[in-house]
Design an enzyme around this catalytic site. Structure first.
Site, PDB file in Angstrom:
ATOM      1  CE1 TYR A 159      49.873  16.114  49.827  1.00 38.06           C
ATOM      2  CE2 TYR A 159      50.027  13.732  49.979  1.00 38.06           C
ATOM      3  CZ  TYR A 159      50.521  14.987  50.273  1.00 38.06           C
ATOM      4  OH  TYR A 159      51.674  15.102  51.018  1.00 38.06           O
ATOM      5  CB  SER A 167      60.711  24.732  56.293  1.00 40.71           C
ATOM      6  OG  SER A 167      60.981  25.276  55.032  1.00 40.71           O
ATOM      7  CB  ILE A 168      57.361  20.970  58.609  1.00 41.09           C
ATOM      8  CG1 ILE A 168      55.921  21.365  58.255  1.00 41.09           C
ATOM      9  CG2 ILE A 168      57.392  19.907  59.692  1.00 41.09           C
ATOM     10  CD1 ILE A 168      55.072  20.247  57.687  1.00 41.09           C
ATOM     11  CE  LYS A 172      54.414  13.474  51.939  1.00 38.60           C
ATOM     12  NZ  LYS A 172      55.805  13.842  52.299  1.00 38.60           N
ATOM     13  NE  ARG A 193      47.315  30.029  54.111  1.00 40.51           N
ATOM     14  CZ  ARG A 193      46.334  30.295  54.971  1.00 40.51           C
ATOM     15  NH1 ARG A 193      46.602  30.587  56.219  1.00 40.51           N
ATOM     16  NH2 ARG A 193      45.072  30.293  54.571  1.00 40.51           N
ATOM     17  CG  LEU A 224      58.352  27.603  49.589  1.00 38.46           C
ATOM     18  CD1 LEU A 224      59.800  27.289  49.221  1.00 38.46           C
ATOM     19  CD2 LEU A 224      57.659  28.364  48.467  1.00 38.46           C
ATOM     20  N   GLY A 279      65.773  19.707  54.988  1.00 37.54           N
ATOM     21  CA  GLY A 279      64.465  20.156  54.480  1.00 37.54           C
ATOM     22  C   GLY A 279      64.026  21.540  54.904  1.00 37.54           C
TER      23      GLY A 279
HETATM   24  N1  LIG Z   1      52.762  21.683  54.649  1.00 36.40           N
HETATM   25  C1  LIG Z   1      51.914  20.704  54.861  1.00 36.40           C
HETATM   26  O1  LIG Z   1      50.700  20.919  54.912  1.00 36.40           O
HETATM   27  C2  LIG Z   1      52.413  19.290  55.067  1.00 36.40           C
HETATM   28  C3  LIG Z   1      51.548  18.340  55.648  1.00 36.40           C
HETATM   29  C4  LIG Z   1      52.024  17.040  55.831  1.00 36.40           C
HETATM   30  C5  LIG Z   1      53.292  16.699  55.416  1.00 36.40           C
HETATM   31  N2  LIG Z   1      54.100  17.648  54.854  1.00 36.40           N
HETATM   32  C6  LIG Z   1      55.444  17.235  54.443  1.00 36.40           C
HETATM   33  O2  LIG Z   1      56.414  17.948  55.168  1.00 36.40           O
HETATM   34  C7  LIG Z   1      57.637  17.926  54.452  1.00 36.40           C
HETATM   35  C8  LIG Z   1      58.234  19.316  54.424  1.00 36.40           C
HETATM   36  O3  LIG Z   1      57.421  20.177  53.654  1.00 36.40           O
HETATM   37  P1  LIG Z   1      57.029  21.657  54.126  1.00 36.40           P
HETATM   38  O4  LIG Z   1      55.550  21.704  54.127  1.00 36.40           O
HETATM   39  O5  LIG Z   1      57.784  22.047  55.324  1.00 36.40           O
HETATM   40  O6  LIG Z   1      57.459  22.531  52.853  1.00 36.40           O
HETATM   41  P2  LIG Z   1      58.894  23.147  52.462  1.00 36.40           P
HETATM   42  O7  LIG Z   1      58.737  23.545  51.032  1.00 36.40           O
HETATM   43  O8  LIG Z   1      59.285  24.176  53.435  1.00 36.40           O
HETATM   44  O9  LIG Z   1      59.886  21.915  52.582  1.00 36.40           O
HETATM   45  C9  LIG Z   1      60.118  21.006  51.520  1.00 36.40           C
HETATM   46  C10 LIG Z   1      61.622  20.865  51.439  1.00 36.40           C
HETATM   47  O10 LIG Z   1      61.970  19.882  50.442  1.00 36.40           O
HETATM   48  C11 LIG Z   1      63.200  20.327  49.889  1.00 36.40           C
HETATM   49  N3  LIG Z   1      63.509  19.632  48.633  1.00 36.40           N
HETATM   50  C12 LIG Z   1      62.759  19.515  47.505  1.00 36.40           C
HETATM   51  N4  LIG Z   1      63.453  18.823  46.577  1.00 36.40           N
HETATM   52  C13 LIG Z   1      64.652  18.494  47.128  1.00 36.40           C
HETATM   53  C14 LIG Z   1      65.811  17.799  46.671  1.00 36.40           C
HETATM   54  N5  LIG Z   1      65.884  17.279  45.433  1.00 36.40           N
HETATM   55  N6  LIG Z   1      66.867  17.667  47.503  1.00 36.40           N
HETATM   56  C15 LIG Z   1      66.833  18.182  48.758  1.00 36.40           C
HETATM   57  N7  LIG Z   1      65.769  18.853  49.259  1.00 36.40           N
HETATM   58  C16 LIG Z   1      64.704  19.007  48.441  1.00 36.40           C
HETATM   59  C17 LIG Z   1      62.967  21.827  49.679  1.00 36.40           C
HETATM   60  O11 LIG Z   1      64.177  22.496  49.466  1.00 36.40           O
HETATM   61  C18 LIG Z   1      62.306  22.175  51.011  1.00 36.40           C
HETATM   62  O12 LIG Z   1      63.285  22.516  51.964  1.00 36.40           O
HETATM   63  C19 LIG Z   1      57.300  17.338  53.068  1.00 36.40           C
HETATM   64  O13 LIG Z   1      57.626  15.969  53.072  1.00 36.40           O
HETATM   65  C20 LIG Z   1      55.802  17.518  52.996  1.00 36.40           C
HETATM   66  O14 LIG Z   1      55.185  16.602  52.114  1.00 36.40           O
HETATM   67  C21 LIG Z   1      53.699  18.931  54.677  1.00 36.40           C
END
Ligand SMILES: NC(=O)c1ccc[n+]([C@@H]2O[C@H](COP(=O)([O-])OP(=O)(O)OC[C@H]3O[C@@H](n4cnc5c(N)ncnc54)[C@H](O)[C@@H]3O)[C@@H](O)[C@H]2O)c1
Length: 272
Positions: free
Chosen positions: A163, A19-20, A170, A200, A202, A13
């Site tokens: 959301y 990215s987280i 989720k 913040r 993607l 991810g």
């Molecule tokens: N940013 C926030 O505020 C936040 C808060 C809570 C939870 N989250 C969750 O954290 C997780 C990571 O998101 P993020 O915020 O780091 O954003 P991010 O866009 O950096 O990460 C999302 C990742 O999902 C991957 N992805 C999407 N479709 C895919 C597929 N078909 N196959 C493989 N990989 C795929 C993308 O390539 C990306 O690396 C997600 O589950 C998101 O819902 C984010």
């Protein structure tokens, strides 16, 4: 810090340095752990391989980053290839981070009641089922006390307008954590989720994070937003032996926002 000395695992991810998954991987590697990374496959017409390139740049020259391979979580054959690579490189894995979500923008932006069947299926497949798929694919290579972690959000527990379909994903993801924890428990493998406040990234931008950042600042007990580094540390905690004994859990890292039963200090800003 040696929290991850001799520990090896998979990070699924990372899209870029916001990215987280990257924040968590940084903590793991700083603690002595070795990581294998995946990236979203590039489209065949993208000759510059932008997805791969962005992640490769982050890993360059880092001896703790052992490999980088493409993975589309909707493709079983991709999952098989990644697990085979991890087996080759590491033998067994001590941790598996799943930090993946996606919903088509028109479904994410529209009201839940207008969610399309195709959009719903795609969002569920990528954002919820994929945890089951990767955990299942890794069964053979889990070390005895391996830890699996996914990323979730409060919108799966309560209705968070905006959301929308992702909240439903989720909720399914949170339930998957509990059922997978049960299935893998006898093998000593733990499965947890980290429920992060807005950050913040993607994916965050697609889910309307900017408005949420303001809301959290006013409503959360800590009266501020969380940082990437804080999520990185909590994620590393749940993927390490420090959290042995914890499984099936949704841990909130949101400045305490989820503990509130009223808008709290936000009321001072609102004229009734
Ligand atoms: N940013 C926030 O505020 C936040 C808060 C809570 C939870 N989250 C969750 O954290 C997780 C990571 O998101 P993020 O915020 O780091 O954003 P991010 O866009 O950096 O990460 C999302 C990742 O999902 C991957 N992805 C999407 N479709 C895919 C597929 N078909 N196959 C493989 N990989 C795929 C993308 O390539 C990306 O690396 C997600 O589950 C998101 O819902 C984010």
């Amino acid at each position: 810090m040696t929290l991850f000395a001799n520990k090896k695992g998979l990070i699924v991810g990372v899209a870029n340095d916001h990215s987280i998954a990257w924040a968590i991987a940084e903590q793991i590697m700083a603690g002595g752990g070795e990581c294998g990374f995946t990236h979203l496959p590039d489209r065949p017409d993208d000759t510059r391989q932008r997805n791969r390139h962005r992640v490769a740049l982050l890993l360059e020259g880092n001896p703790a980053a052992k490999f980088l391979v493409p993975l589309d979580v909707t493709k079983d054959e991709d999952i098989k290839t990644v697990m085979a690579k991890a087996k080759d490189e590491f033998g067994q894995i001590d941790f598996l981070l799943h930090s993946v979500a996606y919903a088509p923008m028109e479904d994410l932006k529209g009201e839940t009641i207008n969610t399309s069947r195709e959009g719903f299926k795609m969002a569920m497949d990528i954002s919820a089922y994929s945890l089951i798929a990767v955990a299942s694919g890794a069964q053979e290579i889990f070390a005895e006390r391996a830890s699996v972690l996914t990323m979730t959000y409060y919108g799966g527990e309560k209705a968070v307008p905006g959301y929308n379909v992702m909240g439903i994903c989720k909720a399914a993801l949170d339930a998957s954590v509990r059922y997978l924890a049960y299935d893998l428990g006898p093998k000593g493998v733990r499965v947890n989720a980290l429920s992060a406040g807005p950050l913040r990234t993607l994916a965050g931008r697609g889910a309307g994070v900017d408005d949420m950042l303001k809301l959290y600042e006013h409503m959360a007990p800590l009266a501020r937003n969380i940082t990437h580094e804080e999520v990185g540390k909590s994620g590393a905690f749940l993927l390490s032996e420090m959290s042995d004994g914890i499984t099936g859990e949704i841990l909130h890292i949101d400045g305490g926002y989820n503990a509130m039963g009223s808008p709290g200090r936000l009321l001072d800003k609102v004229q009734m």
